[in-house]
Design a protein around this motif. Structure first.
Motif, short mmCIF file in Angstrom:
data_model
loop_
_atom_site.label_atom_id
_atom_site.label_comp_id
_atom_site.label_asym_id
_atom_site.label_seq_id
_atom_site.Cartn_x
_atom_site.Cartn_y
_atom_site.Cartn_z
N UNK A 127 0.84 -1.20 0.00
CA UNK A 127 0.00 0.00 0.00
C UNK A 127 0.87 1.25 0.00
N UNK A 128 1.92 1.25 0.79
CA UNK A 128 2.81 2.41 0.85
C UNK A 128 3.46 2.68 -0.50
N UNK A 129 3.91 1.64 -1.19
CA UNK A 129 4.60 1.81 -2.47
C UNK A 129 3.62 2.14 -3.59
N UNK A 130 2.51 1.44 -3.63
CA UNK A 130 1.56 1.63 -4.73
C UNK A 130 0.91 3.00 -4.68
N UNK A 131 0.65 3.48 -3.48
CA UNK A 131 -0.07 4.74 -3.32
C UNK A 131 0.86 5.94 -3.35
N UNK A 132 2.14 5.69 -3.45
CA UNK A 132 3.14 6.75 -3.54
C UNK A 132 2.98 7.77 -2.41
N UNK A 133 2.87 7.24 -1.21
CA UNK A 133 2.85 8.12 -0.03
C UNK A 133 4.27 8.65 0.12
N UNK A 134 4.49 9.88 -0.30
CA UNK A 134 5.85 10.38 -0.51
C UNK A 134 6.64 10.55 0.78
N UNK A 135 5.95 10.69 1.89
CA UNK A 135 6.67 10.96 3.14
C UNK A 135 6.88 9.70 3.97
N UNK A 136 6.77 8.51 3.37
CA UNK A 136 7.06 7.30 4.14
C UNK A 136 8.49 6.86 3.87
N UNK A 137 9.19 6.47 4.94
CA UNK A 137 10.59 6.07 4.85
C UNK A 137 10.77 4.82 5.70
N UNK A 138 11.23 3.72 5.07
CA UNK A 138 11.47 2.49 5.83
C UNK A 138 12.92 2.31 6.22
#
Length: 348
Positions: A154-165
């Motif tokens: 979900x994080x990658x597909x939705x391009x939530x730009x401010x997520x950092x793993x």
């Protein structure tokens, strides 16, 4: 305790704009997507169908679908055999069976998992991304105890730009003046961006592999889906970082012996403001998570900043009663909300 709804949580978020709001996800997050895939019942049925003699004996004797309880029983049996000088042979057999069960559990997760990210319908992915963004867009962090790929997808597909793993690459062939198109990049290694990290897999997850001195994150490529590449690694005898079972103390011991897991646990132990939990039931084997929350609450001391409250999502009256029974374990204000009032996958 009064059961609130998720709108009450959102209202608290609006009223307390100076406070961080973080999210902790448990297995209920994945089960809300598809309980036929992600429940312990599904995993148990998969392992039963393997028709492995040793695993069949274990599942027949220990009549539970809770793999943590099965592992706990095996550990207790090994300790009893040792205490009564029962012999090394039987201890070795139990150890082998325990390791086989862990491997089978991983195989089950891999085999039952949807093939790739686009198996998740677009509207459902967007709804879930909207939910996650409630926390990430305001400077909060997302913590997960799940092993599967749903959150990552979900994080990658939705391009939530401010997520950092926390993962990043290194240039392998850098020379001064080199054109960027000629760069050769390393695999994704964890740690390159950990200062900005805001997504944490506290119990590990399928894409993360311990390569000795490095934590490697498997990734998509033009030649294979992520799950295919993970499967290839597993077929080579490599297994993801994966805290599968044991008591809270045993889980914490496992966590502290891996620098990625210990980093994630420490970050959970350092959050301030409010923690919202979804699909996490704070069971008997989750006391290490309670301990992390109490560390973040600075053990109830008055000094600030610190964690001041926890909203726990519950699905039933039994869930509510359970939280009421363990409320005294928390050194922070505990509130509960009806998890069914969260439109997590956009189906309401």
């Amino acid at each position: 305790m009064k059961i609130e709804n998720f709108n009450d949580v959102l209202l608290s978020r609006i009223k307390n704009r100076d406070r961080d709001f973080h999210l902790l996800l448990g297995n209920g997050f994945s089960m809300a997507y598809d309980p036929d895939i992600f429940s312990y019942n599904a995993l148990h049925s998969f392992i039963e169908k393997m028709e492995d003699e040793d695993l069949s004996k274990i599942l027949n004797v220990i009549e539970t679908k809770n793999f943590e309880l099965i592992m706990q029983n095996l550990d207790s049996l090994t300790a009893l055999i040792g205490a009564f000088d029962g012999g090394q042979d039987i201890k070795n057999k139990i150890k082998i069976a325990s390791e086989k069960l862990k491997v089978s559990l991983l195989d089950a997760v891999r085999s039952l998992h949807p093939e790739h990210v686009f198996k998740v319908p677009e509207d459902e992915a967007k709804a879930c991304a909207k939910f996650l963004n409630l926390f990430l867009s305001r400077g909060g962090s997302v913590f997960s105890t799940n092993y599967d790929l749903l959150l990552y997808w979900i994080l990658m597909r939705s391009e939530i730009v401010n997520h950092v793993d926390g993962c990043g690459r290194e240039i392998l062939n850098y020379e001064p003046g080199m054109d960027r198109d000629d760069f050769e990049w390393s695999e994704l290694f964890w740690g390159r961006n950990k200062k900005r990290q805001n997504v944490f897999y506290v119990h590990g997850a399928l894409p993360f592999f311990d390569a000795g001195s490095e934590i490697v994150k498997e990734e998509y490529s033009e030649s294979a889906y992520l799950l295919q590449k993970i499967s290839t690694r597993m077929e080579r005898g490599e297994y993801p970082i994966f805290v599968t079972a044991g008591s809270g103390d045993e889980k914490l011991t496992h966590i502290m012996h891996n620098h990625y897991l210990s980093f994630c646990f420490d970050k959970l132990s350092e959050i301030t403001g409010t923690l919202v939990t979804f699909g996490f039931n704070f069971g008997e084997y989750d006391r290490h998570i309670v301990e992390a929350i109490n560390r973040a609450a600075k053990k109830g001391r008055k000094e600030f900043p610190k964690l001041v409250s926890v909203y726990i999502g519950v699905y039933s009256e039994a869930d509510k009663k359970h939280i009421e029974e363990i409320e005294h374990l928390f050194m922070v204000k505990v509130r509960i909300f009806d998890a069914k009032t969260v439109d997590l996958w956009g189906r309401d």
